[in-house]
Design a protein around this motif. Structure first.
Motif, PDB file in Angstrom:
ATOM      1  N   ASP A  33      -9.116  73.410 -11.656  1.00 33.21           N
ATOM      2  CA  ASP A  33      -9.593  72.618 -12.794  1.00 33.21           C
ATOM      3  C   ASP A  33      -9.212  73.272 -14.119  1.00 33.21           C
ATOM      4  O   ASP A  33      -8.802  72.596 -15.069  1.00 33.21           O
ATOM      5  CB  ASP A  33     -11.110  72.438 -12.714  1.00 33.21           C
ATOM      6  CG  ASP A  33     -11.523  71.480 -11.613  1.00 33.21           C
ATOM      7  OD1 ASP A  33     -10.657  70.723 -11.140  1.00 33.21           O
ATOM      8  OD2 ASP A  33     -12.708  71.489 -11.227  1.00 33.21           O
ATOM      9  N   GLU A  36      -5.446  72.770 -14.693  1.00 31.63           N
ATOM     10  CA  GLU A  36      -5.060  71.411 -15.072  1.00 31.63           C
ATOM     11  C   GLU A  36      -5.635  71.005 -16.425  1.00 31.63           C
ATOM     12  O   GLU A  36      -5.053  70.172 -17.121  1.00 31.63           O
ATOM     13  CB  GLU A  36      -5.507  70.431 -13.990  1.00 31.63           C
ATOM     14  CG  GLU A  36      -4.775  70.627 -12.665  1.00 31.63           C
ATOM     15  CD  GLU A  36      -5.214  69.657 -11.599  1.00 31.63           C
ATOM     16  OE1 GLU A  36      -6.201  68.919 -11.847  1.00 31.63           O
ATOM     17  OE2 GLU A  36      -4.598  69.632 -10.514  1.00 31.63           O
ATOM     18  N   TYR A  37      -6.775  71.595 -16.806  1.00 38.49           N
ATOM     19  CA  TYR A  37      -7.392  71.217 -18.083  1.00 38.49           C
ATOM     20  C   TYR A  37      -6.664  71.849 -19.272  1.00 38.49           C
ATOM     21  O   TYR A  37      -6.401  71.193 -20.278  1.00 38.49           O
ATOM     22  CB  TYR A  37      -8.862  71.644 -18.097  1.00 38.49           C
ATOM     23  CG  TYR A  37      -9.566  71.345 -19.398  1.00 38.49           C
ATOM     24  CD1 TYR A  37      -9.995  70.058 -19.696  1.00 38.49           C
ATOM     25  CD2 TYR A  37      -9.783  72.345 -20.353  1.00 38.49           C
ATOM     26  CE1 TYR A  37     -10.635  69.767 -20.897  1.00 38.49           C
ATOM     27  CE2 TYR A  37     -10.408  72.064 -21.555  1.00 38.49           C
ATOM     28  CZ  TYR A  37     -10.838  70.781 -21.818  1.00 38.49           C
ATOM     29  OH  TYR A  37     -11.461  70.503 -23.013  1.00 38.49           O
ATOM     30  N   TYR A  38      -6.336  73.138 -19.142  1.00 37.11           N
ATOM     31  CA  TYR A  38      -5.775  73.846 -20.287  1.00 37.11           C
ATOM     32  C   TYR A  38      -4.255  73.721 -20.410  1.00 37.11           C
ATOM     33  O   TYR A  38      -3.697  73.951 -21.490  1.00 37.11           O
ATOM     34  CB  TYR A  38      -6.137  75.335 -20.211  1.00 37.11           C
ATOM     35  CG  TYR A  38      -7.569  75.629 -20.604  1.00 37.11           C
ATOM     36  CD1 TYR A  38      -7.966  75.605 -21.936  1.00 37.11           C
ATOM     37  CD2 TYR A  38      -8.528  75.928 -19.648  1.00 37.11           C
ATOM     38  CE1 TYR A  38      -9.271  75.863 -22.314  1.00 37.11           C
ATOM     39  CE2 TYR A  38      -9.842  76.189 -20.003  1.00 37.11           C
ATOM     40  CZ  TYR A  38     -10.207  76.157 -21.336  1.00 37.11           C
ATOM     41  OH  TYR A  38     -11.504  76.404 -21.695  1.00 37.11           O
TER      42      TYR A  38
END
Length: 360
Positions: A33, A36-38
């Motif tokens: 997570d 994929e978020y940053y």
């Protein structure tokens, strides 16, 4: 009896966490997570072209940079200061490590406070959403109905609702683009608008056109909404429906597995939207399945999708089941596939079964 103090409770909680069977998988999902978020897709593709050592060095630097840029200005300055103290401690005197650690701890406490406050607000929003959702399956002569929705987060962007208009039952399943508060707000706006205009509108085409105009005028920039809207008539197999950019529903029955025609554009994309109304003949025993993409795009721990082919296999097994049993079989198929992986998108279903006419 001696009351357990907070440190004891903390220790017991940590021991319990370490003994969780899925701890390794949970940590892996948390890391994924963060990744994929940053990092955007272009950056991830660039990392894949690097050697292992170069990839880890660049990944560490990019994650630190991305996290710093997402902090508020005072916290960003404090964090950079703490990094300078850590570097100074490594190069000159370890005494700088202590204040650097305290600054990082202070920033973490502030971030945690913000997260907990936001979570409280989201839980309040979830309570409001649940109050607007149907609390029971609607009844209409000649049909079984089963409605279901499960948000992936505290608040969701899927719309599942129904409305009785004279001897008709109208049902809606919609999916707002995006996630979080923005999607939830647009969903609530669409739901309240539908409830207001449906009783005075005879045509589903006019209804959807008017809803599109309102969402286009008053909706959130960059958001749109797909929608399937149906109308059942008591003791009749004639079903009217209109599809605005949503996955086509399926009709399942004896020697029948039919995907209905695709619809037009989603709501909120164009100033003027004109869609054609469809009419479907549903025989006694047939089942209609309307679903959101949270079903076909459900992911397992390997990040593979449930996908359309697997859905078709489950649909073929629904013949003879009640509306509730058919819906639960679909849910069980998704749960067996995901095997405990975190839910990635809102999942909603409407299942309708035409009953055989009662003998006089």
């Amino acid at each position: 009896m001696k009351e357990t103090n907070p440190p004891d409770r903390l220790g017991q909680t940590l021991i319990s966490d370490l003994h969780e069977a899925d701890m390794r998988q949970s940590v892996r999902e948390e890391l994924r997570d963060v990744y994929e978020y940053y990092l955007d897709q272009e950056t991830r593709d660039e990392l894949q072209q690097m050697g292992r050592m170069s990839r880890w060095l660049h990944l560490t630097g990019w994650l630190v940079k991305a996290s710093i840029l997402r902090l508020s200005r005072p916290r960003r300055v404090l964090f950079v200061l703490s990094l300078g103290m850590f570097l100074g401690g490594l190069l000159s005197s370890l005494v700088w490590v202590v204040p650097g650690s305290l600054i990082v701890t202070f920033i973490l406490l502030l971030e945690l406070k913000d997260k907990l406050l936001a979570q409280d607000r989201l839980l309040t929003g979830r309570a409001v959403q649940l109050a607007l959702m149907p609390r029971e399956n609607p009844a209409i002569a000649g049909w079984e109905t089963w409605l279901y929705t499960r948000p992936a987060r505290e608040v969701g962007g899927d719309l599942v609702d129904y409305l009785h208009v004279e001897n008709h039952l109208q049902l809606a399943l919609g999916d707002v683009s995006g996630k979080g508060i923005g999607a939830a707000l647009l969903m609530a706006q669409a739901q309240s608008t539908l409830r207001a205009i449906a009783p005075r509108t005879d045509s589903l085409s006019v209804l959807v056109s008017e809803l599109n105009s309102i969402l286009r005028r008053d909706g959130l920039p960059g958001h749109f909404m797909s929608l399937v809207y149906l109308e059942l008539t008591a003791s009749s197999g004639k079903v009217k429906l209109i599809n605005a950019g949503h996955m086509p529903p399926f009709v399942v029955g004896r020697h029948r597995l039919e995907e209905l025609p695709k619809g037009g554009a989603a709501l909120g994309l164009m100033e003027v939207l004109s869609l054609d109304e469809q009419t479907v003949d549903v025989r006694p025993g047939d089942v209609i399945v309307i679903y959101s993409d949270g079903l076909t795009e459900a992911r397992n721990v390997e990040r593979s999708f449930f996908e359309r082919e697997r859905l078709l296999g489950v649909l073929a097994s629904l013949e003879g089941l009640s509306a509730r049993s058919a819906g639960q079989r679909l849910l069980h198929a998704v749960e067996d596939f995901t095997e405990g992986a975190e839910q990635s998108d809102d999942l909603s279903l409407i299942v309708l079964k035409r009953l055989a006419p009662e003998l006089p």
